[in-house]
Design a protein around this motif. Structure first.
Motif, PDB file in Angstrom:
ATOM      1  N   GLU A  90       0.825  -1.206   0.000  1.00 58.03           N
ATOM      2  CA  GLU A  90       0.000   0.000   0.000  1.00 58.03           C
ATOM      3  C   GLU A  90       0.861   1.258   0.000  1.00 58.03           C
ATOM      4  O   GLU A  90       0.561   2.233  -0.680  1.00 58.03           O
ATOM      5  CB  GLU A  90      -0.966   0.001   1.188  1.00 58.03           C
ATOM      6  N   ALA A  91       1.951   1.253   0.768  1.00 56.07           N
ATOM      7  CA  ALA A  91       2.855   2.401   0.789  1.00 56.07           C
ATOM      8  C   ALA A  91       3.539   2.568  -0.571  1.00 56.07           C
ATOM      9  O   ALA A  91       3.715   3.690  -1.050  1.00 56.07           O
ATOM     10  CB  ALA A  91       3.898   2.242   1.889  1.00 56.07           C
ATOM     11  N   GLN A  92       3.900   1.448  -1.204  1.00 50.07           N
ATOM     12  CA  GLN A  92       4.495   1.504  -2.536  1.00 50.07           C
ATOM     13  C   GLN A  92       3.522   2.107  -3.543  1.00 50.07           C
ATOM     14  O   GLN A  92       3.888   2.963  -4.356  1.00 50.07           O
ATOM     15  CB  GLN A  92       4.906   0.117  -3.011  1.00 50.07           C
ATOM     16  N   LYS A  93       2.273   1.671  -3.487  1.00 44.75           N
ATOM     17  CA  LYS A  93       1.257   2.185  -4.415  1.00 44.75           C
ATOM     18  C   LYS A  93       1.045   3.683  -4.202  1.00 44.75           C
ATOM     19  O   LYS A  93       0.937   4.440  -5.166  1.00 44.75           O
ATOM     20  CB  LYS A  93      -0.052   1.412  -4.259  1.00 44.75           C
ATOM     21  N   TYR A  95       3.215   5.785  -3.000  1.00 42.81           N
ATOM     22  CA  TYR A  95       4.417   6.444  -3.503  1.00 42.81           C
ATOM     23  C   TYR A  95       4.370   6.554  -5.030  1.00 42.81           C
ATOM     24  O   TYR A  95       4.657   7.612  -5.588  1.00 42.81           O
ATOM     25  CB  TYR A  95       5.670   5.684  -3.066  1.00 42.81           C
ATOM     26  N   LEU A  96       4.012   5.476  -5.699  1.00 41.76           N
ATOM     27  CA  LEU A  96       3.940   5.504  -7.164  1.00 41.76           C
ATOM     28  C   LEU A  96       2.951   6.559  -7.637  1.00 41.76           C
ATOM     29  O   LEU A  96       3.237   7.312  -8.571  1.00 41.76           O
ATOM     30  CB  LEU A  96       3.538   4.137  -7.714  1.00 41.76           C
ATOM     31  N   GLN A  97       1.790   6.604  -6.988  1.00 36.17           N
ATOM     32  CA  GLN A  97       0.775   7.560  -7.416  1.00 36.17           C
ATOM     33  C   GLN A  97       1.209   8.999  -7.181  1.00 36.17           C
ATOM     34  O   GLN A  97       0.981   9.868  -8.021  1.00 36.17           O
ATOM     35  CB  GLN A  97      -0.552   7.279  -6.703  1.00 36.17           C
ATOM     36  N   LYS A  98       1.854   9.264  -6.065  1.00 32.46           N
ATOM     37  CA  LYS A  98       2.211  10.639  -5.724  1.00 32.46           C
ATOM     38  C   LYS A  98       3.514  11.100  -6.365  1.00 32.46           C
ATOM     39  O   LYS A  98       3.635  12.261  -6.739  1.00 32.46           O
ATOM     40  CB  LYS A  98       2.301  10.790  -4.205  1.00 32.46           C
ATOM     41  N   ALA A  99       4.495  10.201  -6.494  1.00 30.12           N
ATOM     42  CA  ALA A  99       5.819  10.627  -6.941  1.00 30.12           C
ATOM     43  C   ALA A  99       6.178  10.190  -8.362  1.00 30.12           C
ATOM     44  O   ALA A  99       6.985  10.843  -9.004  1.00 30.12           O
ATOM     45  CB  ALA A  99       6.879  10.103  -5.971  1.00 30.12           C
ATOM     46  N   ILE A 100       5.588   9.109  -8.849  1.00 30.58           N
ATOM     47  CA  ILE A 100       5.995   8.576 -10.152  1.00 30.58           C
ATOM     48  C   ILE A 100       4.982   8.884 -11.248  1.00 30.58           C
ATOM     49  O   ILE A 100       5.354   9.189 -12.379  1.00 30.58           O
ATOM     50  CB  ILE A 100       6.248   7.048 -10.074  1.00 30.58           C
ATOM     51  N   CYS A 101       3.703   8.821 -10.958  1.00 28.70           N
ATOM     52  CA  CYS A 101       2.703   9.201 -11.966  1.00 28.70           C
ATOM     53  C   CYS A 101       2.963  10.647 -12.383  1.00 28.70           C
ATOM     54  O   CYS A 101       3.277  11.490 -11.537  1.00 28.70           O
ATOM     55  CB  CYS A 101       1.283   9.089 -11.399  1.00 28.70           C
ATOM     56  N   PRO A 102       2.859  10.938 -13.681  1.00 35.64           N
ATOM     57  CA  PRO A 102       3.097  12.312 -14.135  1.00 35.64           C
ATOM     58  C   PRO A 102       2.174  13.309 -13.421  1.00 35.64           C
ATOM     59  O   PRO A 102       0.997  13.033 -13.197  1.00 35.64           O
ATOM     60  CB  PRO A 102       2.787  12.248 -15.633  1.00 35.64           C
ATOM     61  N   HIS A 121       3.986   0.508 -13.629  1.00 38.24           N
ATOM     62  CA  HIS A 121       4.389  -0.789 -13.080  1.00 38.24           C
ATOM     63  C   HIS A 121       5.856  -0.716 -12.661  1.00 38.24           C
ATOM     64  O   HIS A 121       6.685  -0.214 -13.419  1.00 38.24           O
ATOM     65  CB  HIS A 121       4.269  -1.881 -14.151  1.00 38.24           C
ATOM     66  N   ILE A 122       6.154  -1.216 -11.467  1.00 36.12           N
ATOM     67  CA  ILE A 122       7.554  -1.379 -11.068  1.00 36.12           C
ATOM     68  C   ILE A 122       7.809  -2.868 -10.882  1.00 36.12           C
ATOM     69  O   ILE A 122       6.929  -3.612 -10.447  1.00 36.12           O
ATOM     70  CB  ILE A 122       7.927  -0.588  -9.799  1.00 36.12           C
ATOM     71  N   TYR A 123       9.027  -3.282 -11.245  1.00 35.72           N
ATOM     72  CA  TYR A 123       9.385  -4.690 -11.117  1.00 35.72           C
ATOM     73  C   TYR A 123      10.897  -4.793 -10.955  1.00 35.72           C
ATOM     74  O   TYR A 123      11.640  -3.872 -11.285  1.00 35.72           O
ATOM     75  CB  TYR A 123       8.912  -5.485 -12.334  1.00 35.72           C
ATOM     76  N   HIS A 132       1.662  -2.498  -9.608  1.00 39.93           N
ATOM     77  CA  HIS A 132       1.212  -1.371 -10.435  1.00 39.93           C
ATOM     78  C   HIS A 132       0.165  -0.529  -9.723  1.00 39.93           C
ATOM     79  O   HIS A 132      -0.463  -0.965  -8.766  1.00 39.93           O
ATOM     80  CB  HIS A 132       0.669  -1.866 -11.777  1.00 39.93           C
ATOM     81  N   VAL A 133       0.032   0.674 -10.251  1.00 44.69           N
ATOM     82  CA  VAL A 133      -0.968   1.608  -9.751  1.00 44.69           C
ATOM     83  C   VAL A 133      -1.527   2.365 -10.952  1.00 44.69           C
ATOM     84  O   VAL A 133      -0.819   2.598 -11.935  1.00 44.69           O
ATOM     85  CB  VAL A 133      -0.352   2.568  -8.705  1.00 44.69           C
TER      86      VAL A 133
END
Length: 142
Positions: A90-93, A95-102, A121-123, A132-133
């Motif tokens: 959940e923390a990874q998701k 993070y992806l949404q806040k920091a990695i999504c444009p 997607h991170i792998y 993924h998120v």
């Protein structure tokens, strides 16, 4: 002549049902409009614009952007990371949404993507074992 209390209660119950039915109908109508809106086709140009938005983020560091692909009508952007992240899924998701999504500042990309679903997607080893998120287009009000 006064109306019996029982009759008033029945009238209120009927009014409450009519209001609920109307509200439910409005909500279903709005959902149908957003779901039935035709999705833009995913073109090579759309993928190039998405790739450009992500490539610039991963020039430095150990994370490697591996490109965006059209997968069943959605765009999946893949990022290879050297090791699993030391945090809950959940923390990874988050993070992806806040920091990695444009971000919303990437207006040209989001205008191009419009209503096409975009996932990051991170792998570590294989893309099929990715976390993924879904990225939310900040330019679409809903």
């Amino acid at each position: 002549m006064s109306i019996p209390i029982r009759s008033i209660r029945i009238i209120y119950a009927i009014l409450a049902c009519v209001i609920c039915i109307n509200i439910n109908g409005c909500m279903q109508g709005n959902a149908a409009t957003s779901v039935n809106k035709p999705q833009k086709p995913i073109t090579d140009n759309t993928l190039k614009i998405v790739n450009a938005a992500f490539y610039s983020t991963f020039i430095l560091g150990e994370w490697r952007y591996k490109g965006a692909r059209n997968r069943g009508g959605s765009i999946n952007a893949y990022i290879k990371i050297p090791a699993p992240l030391e945090m809950s899924k959940e923390a990874q998701k988050s993070y992806l949404q806040k920091a990695i999504c444009p971000s919303s500042s990437n207006i040209s990309m989001w205008n191009e993507v419009e209503n096409i679903p975009l996932s990051v997607h991170i792998y570590t080893h294989k893309q099929k074992h990715s976390l993924h998120v879904d990225c939310i287009n900040p330019l679409i009000t809903g």
